[in-house]
Scaffold this active site. Sequence first.
Site, short mmCIF file in Angstrom:
data_model
loop_
_atom_site.label_atom_id
_atom_site.label_comp_id
_atom_site.label_asym_id
_atom_site.label_seq_id
_atom_site.Cartn_x
_atom_site.Cartn_y
_atom_site.Cartn_z
N SER A 1 0.83 -1.22 0.00
CA SER A 1 0.00 0.00 0.00
C SER A 1 0.86 1.26 0.00
CB SER A 1 -0.99 0.00 1.17
OG SER A 1 -0.34 0.24 2.39
N ASN A 2 2.05 1.21 0.59
CA ASN A 2 2.93 2.39 0.52
C ASN A 2 3.48 2.58 -0.89
OD1 ASN A 2 3.45 3.95 3.16
ND2 ASN A 2 3.36 1.81 3.83
N ASP B 1 16.56 0.03 11.88
CA ASP B 1 15.63 1.03 12.44
C ASP B 1 16.32 2.14 13.21
OD1 ASP B 1 13.32 -0.08 11.44
OD2 ASP B 1 12.71 -1.07 13.30
N HIS C 1 8.49 3.40 9.14
CA HIS C 1 8.20 2.54 10.29
C HIS C 1 6.92 3.04 10.96
CE1 HIS C 1 9.22 -0.30 13.44
NE2 HIS C 1 8.82 0.61 14.30
N LEU D 1 10.97 -6.74 4.76
CA LEU D 1 11.24 -7.37 6.05
C LEU D 1 12.66 -7.92 6.19
CD1 LEU D 1 7.80 -9.14 6.68
CD2 LEU D 1 8.66 -6.98 7.61
C1 GRF Z 1 3.80 -0.40 6.82
O1 GRF Z 1 3.07 -0.31 8.00
C2 GRF Z 1 5.19 0.15 7.01
O2 GRF Z 1 5.26 1.19 7.95
C3 GRF Z 1 5.96 -1.04 7.54
O3 GRF Z 1 5.42 -2.14 6.85
C4 GRF Z 1 4.08 -1.85 6.44
C5 GRF Z 1 4.01 -2.07 4.96
O4 GRF Z 1 2.70 -1.97 4.47
N1 GRF Z 1 7.38 -0.88 7.37
P1 GRF Z 1 2.42 -1.97 2.92
O5 GRF Z 1 2.99 -3.25 2.33
O6 GRF Z 1 3.09 -0.75 2.34
O7 GRF Z 1 0.94 -1.90 2.78
#
Ligand code: GRF
Length: 226
Positions: free
Chosen positions: A28-29, A165, A124, A105
């Site tokens: 989603s990002n 982080d 994050h 991850l």
């Molecule tokens: C988000 O909450 C981001 O902050 C974290 O992992 C999640 C990824 O979500 N690092 P998406 O795959 O972008 O929906």
Amino acid sequence: MPQRSSPGKKDSDLAKLRIAVFASGRGSNLEAILRAIDRGRLDACVCAVISNRATAGALQIASRRRIPAYHLSQKQFPDQESFDAEVLSVLRKHDTNFIALAGYLKKLSPTIVRAYPNRILNIHPALLPAFGGKGMYGHHVHEAVLAYGCKVTGVTVHIVTEEYDAGPPVIQRCVEVRDDDTPETLAARVLRVEHRVYPQALQYFAEGRVRVEGRLVRILPAPEGR
Ligand code: GRF
């Protein structure tokens, strides 16, 4: 929107931010970054998407938009060196000059981090250094925030360094924690803020407004008329 691939590139394309997005999950990002580009709020292009998971939603989003998408997992390679070499070769192939980690991850190796000094961001879903580090990802973060009884949490976009982080923040935004929040409701509220601030942080770099002074990331004022 189809994006320009390497052949036939114009000089203006090479000058701008060419972002490789690394993502392990739904993406989603990534989608928020692409939407910001579509709407003219982010002057950049996503030149490649790399995932360690073949089934990641992020890879599907990339394929739908005809952005080069790569499933690259360390498991496919005999050692760290050969994995890093392949990642770097993909990045170079697409003239990548910036990396955005969006729910990736895996820890980037020092080789990759050193190849893009102060040119890698991560997002994050908490206010670092609280609720960060090993094991603090996804719902674990929001569960820990609620278990602690926090009244606020938030979002951190930070520069990636060799330590997990721990790089300096570029943007931090607070998000209220409500008494009746569950990890899911809190995650959803935090995610809406993530989708606003990640493109914003990238745009600061696109505009050349970022100065890194030790742990202080200074955002220079926008040029007149913006
Ligand atoms: C988000 O909450 C981001 O902050 C974290 O992992 C999640 C990824 O979500 N690092 P998406 O795959 O972008 O929906």
